[in-house]
Design a protein around this motif. Structure first.
Motif, PDB file in Angstrom:
ATOM      1  N   LEU A 101      16.247  -1.483   9.838  1.00  0.00           N
ATOM      2  CA  LEU A 101      15.416  -0.402  10.351  1.00  0.00           C
ATOM      3  C   LEU A 101      14.942   0.517   9.229  1.00  0.00           C
ATOM      4  O   LEU A 101      13.735   0.766   9.075  1.00  0.00           O
ATOM      5  CB  LEU A 101      16.194   0.411  11.386  1.00  0.00           C
ATOM      6  N   CYS A 102      15.883   1.036   8.444  1.00  0.00           N
ATOM      7  CA  CYS A 102      15.542   2.033   7.422  1.00  0.00           C
ATOM      8  C   CYS A 102      14.816   1.396   6.242  1.00  0.00           C
ATOM      9  O   CYS A 102      13.905   2.005   5.675  1.00  0.00           O
ATOM     10  CB  CYS A 102      16.804   2.761   6.946  1.00  0.00           C
ATOM     11  N   GLY A 103      15.223   0.179   5.857  1.00  0.00           N
ATOM     12  CA  GLY A 103      14.530  -0.489   4.764  1.00  0.00           C
ATOM     13  C   GLY A 103      13.094  -0.820   5.109  1.00  0.00           C
ATOM     14  O   GLY A 103      12.174  -0.560   4.328  1.00  0.00           O
ATOM     15  N   GLY A 104      12.877  -1.378   6.301  1.00  0.00           N
ATOM     16  CA  GLY A 104      11.514  -1.680   6.718  1.00  0.00           C
ATOM     17  C   GLY A 104      10.669  -0.436   6.889  1.00  0.00           C
ATOM     18  O   GLY A 104       9.496  -0.399   6.469  1.00  0.00           O
ATOM     19  N   ALA A 105      11.236   0.602   7.491  1.00  0.00           N
ATOM     20  CA  ALA A 105      10.480   1.836   7.691  1.00  0.00           C
ATOM     21  C   ALA A 105      10.188   2.530   6.366  1.00  0.00           C
ATOM     22  O   ALA A 105       9.107   3.109   6.188  1.00  0.00           O
ATOM     23  CB  ALA A 105      11.259   2.777   8.613  1.00  0.00           C
ATOM     24  N   THR A 106      11.119   2.476   5.428  1.00  0.00           N
ATOM     25  CA  THR A 106      10.880   3.086   4.117  1.00  0.00           C
ATOM     26  C   THR A 106       9.764   2.372   3.370  1.00  0.00           C
ATOM     27  O   THR A 106       8.888   3.014   2.778  1.00  0.00           O
ATOM     28  CB  THR A 106      12.174   3.070   3.278  1.00  0.00           C
ATOM     29  N   ALA A 107       9.793   1.044   3.376  1.00  0.00           N
ATOM     30  CA  ALA A 107       8.725   0.285   2.714  1.00  0.00           C
ATOM     31  C   ALA A 107       7.377   0.594   3.343  1.00  0.00           C
ATOM     32  O   ALA A 107       6.370   0.784   2.631  1.00  0.00           O
ATOM     33  CB  ALA A 107       9.030  -1.211   2.796  1.00  0.00           C
ATOM     34  N   LEU A 108       7.321   0.661   4.675  1.00  0.00           N
ATOM     35  CA  LEU A 108       6.069   0.975   5.359  1.00  0.00           C
ATOM     36  C   LEU A 108       5.619   2.401   5.053  1.00  0.00           C
ATOM     37  O   LEU A 108       4.423   2.654   4.831  1.00  0.00           O
ATOM     38  CB  LEU A 108       6.251   0.788   6.863  1.00  0.00           C
ATOM     39  N   THR A 109       6.561   3.326   5.005  1.00  0.00           N
ATOM     40  CA  THR A 109       6.227   4.719   4.708  1.00  0.00           C
ATOM     41  C   THR A 109       5.656   4.873   3.310  1.00  0.00           C
ATOM     42  O   THR A 109       4.632   5.540   3.106  1.00  0.00           O
ATOM     43  CB  THR A 109       7.479   5.604   4.859  1.00  0.00           C
ATOM     44  N   VAL A 110       6.314   4.276   2.316  1.00  0.00           N
ATOM     45  CA  VAL A 110       5.856   4.399   0.932  1.00  0.00           C
ATOM     46  C   VAL A 110       4.479   3.764   0.762  1.00  0.00           C
ATOM     47  O   VAL A 110       3.590   4.330   0.106  1.00  0.00           O
ATOM     48  CB  VAL A 110       6.884   3.769  -0.027  1.00  0.00           C
ATOM     49  N   ALA A 111       4.273   2.586   1.340  1.00  0.00           N
ATOM     50  CA  ALA A 111       2.975   1.913   1.220  1.00  0.00           C
ATOM     51  C   ALA A 111       1.853   2.743   1.860  1.00  0.00           C
ATOM     52  O   ALA A 111       0.787   2.935   1.254  1.00  0.00           O
ATOM     53  CB  ALA A 111       3.044   0.532   1.862  1.00  0.00           C
ATOM     54  N   CYS A 112       2.087   3.250   3.045  1.00  0.00           N
ATOM     55  CA  CYS A 112       1.065   4.059   3.713  1.00  0.00           C
ATOM     56  C   CYS A 112       0.847   5.386   3.000  1.00  0.00           C
ATOM     57  O   CYS A 112      -0.289   5.881   2.925  1.00  0.00           O
ATOM     58  CB  CYS A 112       1.457   4.302   5.168  1.00  0.00           C
ATOM     59  N   ALA A 113       1.928   5.973   2.469  1.00  0.00           N
ATOM     60  CA  ALA A 113       1.794   7.240   1.755  1.00  0.00           C
ATOM     61  C   ALA A 113       0.963   7.077   0.491  1.00  0.00           C
ATOM     62  O   ALA A 113       0.154   7.953   0.144  1.00  0.00           O
ATOM     63  CB  ALA A 113       3.176   7.792   1.417  1.00  0.00           C
ATOM     64  N   VAL A 114       1.139   5.959  -0.213  1.00  0.00           N
ATOM     65  CA  VAL A 114       0.338   5.700  -1.410  1.00  0.00           C
ATOM     66  C   VAL A 114      -1.142   5.579  -1.062  1.00  0.00           C
ATOM     67  O   VAL A 114      -2.011   6.189  -1.702  1.00  0.00           O
ATOM     68  CB  VAL A 114       0.839   4.421  -2.115  1.00  0.00           C
ATOM     69  N   LEU A 115      -1.444   4.801  -0.029  1.00  0.00           N
ATOM     70  CA  LEU A 115      -2.840   4.599   0.356  1.00  0.00           C
ATOM     71  C   LEU A 115      -3.484   5.875   0.891  1.00  0.00           C
ATOM     72  O   LEU A 115      -4.688   6.088   0.723  1.00  0.00           O
ATOM     73  CB  LEU A 115      -2.928   3.491   1.403  1.00  0.00           C
ATOM     74  N   ALA A 116      -2.701   6.734   1.539  1.00  0.00           N
ATOM     75  CA  ALA A 116      -3.247   7.987   2.057  1.00  0.00           C
ATOM     76  C   ALA A 116      -3.370   9.043   0.964  1.00  0.00           C
ATOM     77  O   ALA A 116      -4.316   9.845   0.967  1.00  0.00           O
ATOM     78  CB  ALA A 116      -2.360   8.507   3.190  1.00  0.00           C
ATOM     79  N   ALA A 117      -2.433   9.063   0.022  1.00  0.00           N
ATOM     80  CA  ALA A 117      -2.443  10.090  -1.027  1.00  0.00           C
ATOM     81  C   ALA A 117      -3.498   9.815  -2.093  1.00  0.00           C
ATOM     82  O   ALA A 117      -4.005  10.766  -2.711  1.00  0.00           O
ATOM     83  CB  ALA A 117      -1.062  10.176  -1.684  1.00  0.00           C
ATOM     84  N   TYR A 118      -3.844   8.554  -2.300  1.00  0.00           N
ATOM     85  CA  TYR A 118      -4.774   8.226  -3.376  1.00  0.00           C
ATOM     86  C   TYR A 118      -6.139   8.883  -3.193  1.00  0.00           C
ATOM     87  O   TYR A 118      -6.635   9.563  -4.106  1.00  0.00           O
ATOM     88  CB  TYR A 118      -4.908   6.711  -3.509  1.00  0.00           C
ATOM     89  N   PRO A 119      -6.820   8.718  -2.047  1.00  0.00           N
ATOM     90  CA  PRO A 119      -8.122   9.411  -1.907  1.00  0.00           C
ATOM     91  C   PRO A 119      -7.982  10.934  -1.892  1.00  0.00           C
ATOM     92  O   PRO A 119      -8.893  11.640  -2.340  1.00  0.00           O
ATOM     93  CB  PRO A 119      -8.657   8.878  -0.575  1.00  0.00           C
ATOM     94  N   LEU A 120      -6.860  11.451  -1.384  1.00  0.00           N
ATOM     95  CA  LEU A 120      -6.669  12.901  -1.383  1.00  0.00           C
ATOM     96  C   LEU A 120      -6.529  13.438  -2.800  1.00  0.00           C
ATOM     97  O   LEU A 120      -6.933  14.570  -3.099  1.00  0.00           O
ATOM     98  CB  LEU A 120      -5.428  13.268  -0.568  1.00  0.00           C
ATOM     99  N   SER A 121      -5.946  12.638  -3.677  1.00  0.00           N
ATOM    100  CA  SER A 121      -5.731  13.073  -5.053  1.00  0.00           C
ATOM    101  C   SER A 121      -6.940  12.837  -5.938  1.00  0.00           C
ATOM    102  O   SER A 121      -7.207  13.617  -6.853  1.00  0.00           O
ATOM    103  CB  SER A 121      -4.520  12.331  -5.638  1.00  0.00           C
ATOM    104  N   ARG A 122      -7.707  11.784  -5.676  1.00  0.00           N
ATOM    105  CA  ARG A 122      -8.749  11.375  -6.608  1.00  0.00           C
ATOM    106  C   ARG A 122     -10.163  11.785  -6.178  1.00  0.00           C
ATOM    107  O   ARG A 122     -11.063  11.839  -7.019  1.00  0.00           O
ATOM    108  CB  ARG A 122      -8.710   9.853  -6.781  1.00  0.00           C
ATOM    109  N   PHE A 123     -10.376  12.053  -4.920  1.00  0.00           N
ATOM    110  CA  PHE A 123     -11.718  12.360  -4.450  1.00  0.00           C
ATOM    111  C   PHE A 123     -11.737  13.737  -3.799  1.00  0.00           C
ATOM    112  O   PHE A 123     -10.834  14.081  -3.035  1.00  0.00           O
ATOM    113  CB  PHE A 123     -12.208  11.291  -3.463  1.00  0.00           C
ATOM    114  N   ARG A 124     -12.766  14.505  -4.103  1.00  0.00           N
ATOM    115  CA  ARG A 124     -12.899  15.856  -3.570  1.00  0.00           C
ATOM    116  C   ARG A 124     -13.760  15.833  -2.305  1.00  0.00           C
ATOM    117  O   ARG A 124     -14.821  15.227  -2.271  1.00  0.00           O
ATOM    118  CB  ARG A 124     -13.526  16.780  -4.623  1.00  0.00           C
ATOM    119  N   SER A 125     -13.296  16.526  -1.275  1.00  0.00           N
ATOM    120  CA  SER A 125     -14.012  16.596  -0.011  1.00  0.00           C
ATOM    121  C   SER A 125     -13.648  17.895   0.690  1.00  0.00           C
ATOM    122  O   SER A 125     -12.571  18.458   0.462  1.00  0.00           O
ATOM    123  CB  SER A 125     -13.652  15.393   0.876  1.00  0.00           C
TER     124      SER A 125
END
Length: 279
Positions: free
Chosen positions: A77-101
Motif C-alpha cells: 500500500l505505502c510503497g505503491g502510493a509513495t511511488a504514485l505520489t512522487v511521480a505525480c508530484a514531479v509532473l505537477a511541480a515541473y510546469p509550476l516551477s518552469r512556466f509563468r502563468s
C-alpha cells in the motif's frame, strides 16, 4: 550587585539547555518504554529496567497472521502510493516551477489549502464514492486515496526543490534539441535527488502510520496493513498486551528506519550543481 553580561549569557544558555533536555526526555521516555517493554516478561505502563530478559513477546508476534502479512500489506500500500505520489508530484511541480502563468499562484494556494483539510472531513463522501465505483475493499483503491491525500503537500515541496535547479541548464538542453520531458528526466531530476528523497521519505512515513484510511476503505482482514493490525493488541475491558505491543512496535518501525538509512546520504548531499554554470 549587577550581573555581568557574561553571567547573563551563561544563565540563558543553561536555561536553554535545560529546556532542550526536558524536550529530549519527553521524546526519549516513550522510546525507552518500547525497548524495555519488548524484552520485559512483566511489561506494563511503567518505564522500568526488567528483572529478567525474554524474547517471548517477539516469538508471539512473529507469525504470518500477526506481523508478516500485515507488514507485506503495508509495504504494498505505502510503497505503491509513495511511488504514485512522487511521480505525480514531479509532473505537477515541473510546469509550476518552469512556466509563468496567472493561474500559478491561485493553484498553489489551493494546493496549500488542500493540505490543511482534515482527513475525517472528506472520508464520508470518499467512502460513498468508493461504494458507487466499486473500489471499497480494494488495494488499488486505497493506494489511489493514499496518493491523493498526500499529493498536495508533495507538490508544494517538490516545486520548492525544483526551483533550486537553474533553468539555464534546461535551456541549453533545449538548444541541443531536447524536449521538456527529456530535460526533466535527464537534468532536473538528477540534480534534485535530495529533494525527491525528502518527498519520498515524508510521504512514506505519513502513509505508513495512517490508521484511519485503511480501516475505513478495507474490509477483508487479510488485506489490512500493520497500522490497523496493531489495534489487535488492545483487547476488551481495557486489557492490553503491553509486551507484545512494544515488540510489534519495534518490528513495525523497522521499514521506515531502513528507508531513511538507505537514502540518508542523499538527504545531506545538497544539490549537485558544482561547475554546472560558469560566468
Amino acid at each position: 550587585m549587577a550581573r555581568t553580561p557574561a553571567a547573563r549569557r551563561t544563565r540563558r544558555r543553561l536555561a536553554a539547555d535545560a529546556a532542550l533536555l526536558l524536550a529530549a526526555a519527553a521524546f526519549a521516555l516513550p522510546l525507552l518504554w518500547v525497548v524495555l517493554s519488548a524484552v520485559d516478561p512483566d511489561a506494563g505502563l511503567r518505564v522500568r529496567v526488567p528483572d529478567a530478559l525474554t524474547l517471548d513477546h517477539f516469538d508471539a508476534i512473529l507469525t504470518p497472521e500477526v506481523t508478516f502479512t500485515p507488514l507485506l500489506n503495508s509495504l504494498v500500500l505505502c510503497g505503491g502510493a509513495t511511488a504514485l505520489t512522487v511521480a505525480c508530484a514531479v509532473l505537477a511541480a515541473y510546469p509550476l516551477s518552469r512556466f509563468r502563468s496567472r493561474l500559478n499562484r491561485p493553484f498553489l494556494l489551493t494546493v496549500l489549502f488542500a493540505t490543511s483539510l482534515p482527513i475525517t472531513a472528506i472520508m464520508v463522501p470518499v467512502y460513498a464514492l468508493y461504494v458507487r465505483v466499486d473500489l471499497i475493499d480494494t488495494v488499488h483503491g486505497t493506494v489511489f486515496f493514499f496518493a491523493a491525500s498526500q499529493l498536495p503537500f508533495a507538490i508544494w515541496l517538490m516545486k520548492n526543490f525544483m526551483d533550486g535547479v537553474p533553468k539555464e541548464l534546461e535551456e541549453a538542453a533545449w538548444t541541443d534539441g531536447a524536449s521538456a520531458l527529456q530535460s526533466l528526466l535527464r537534468i532536473v531530476l538528477p540534480l534534485m535527488g535530495p529533494g525527491m528523497a525528502v518527498v519520498t521519505v515524508f510521504s512514506f512515513v505519513m502513509m505508513w502510520g495512517n490508521f484511519f484510511v485503511p480501516f475505513m476503505l478495507l474490509l477483508t482482514p487479510d488485506r489490512m496493513p500493520a497500522s490497523v493490525g496493531i489495534y489487535e493488541f488492545f483487547g476488551n475491558r481495557g486489557m492490553v498486551a503491553y509486551g507484545q505491543l512494544a515488540a510489534f512496535s519495534i518490528v513495525y518501525s523497522t521499514p521506515v528506519i531502513l528507508l531513511y538509512v538507505l537514502i540518508s546520504r542523499r538527504l545531506g548531499g545538497g544539490f549537485a550543481l558544482g561547475g554546472a554554470i560558469k560566468g
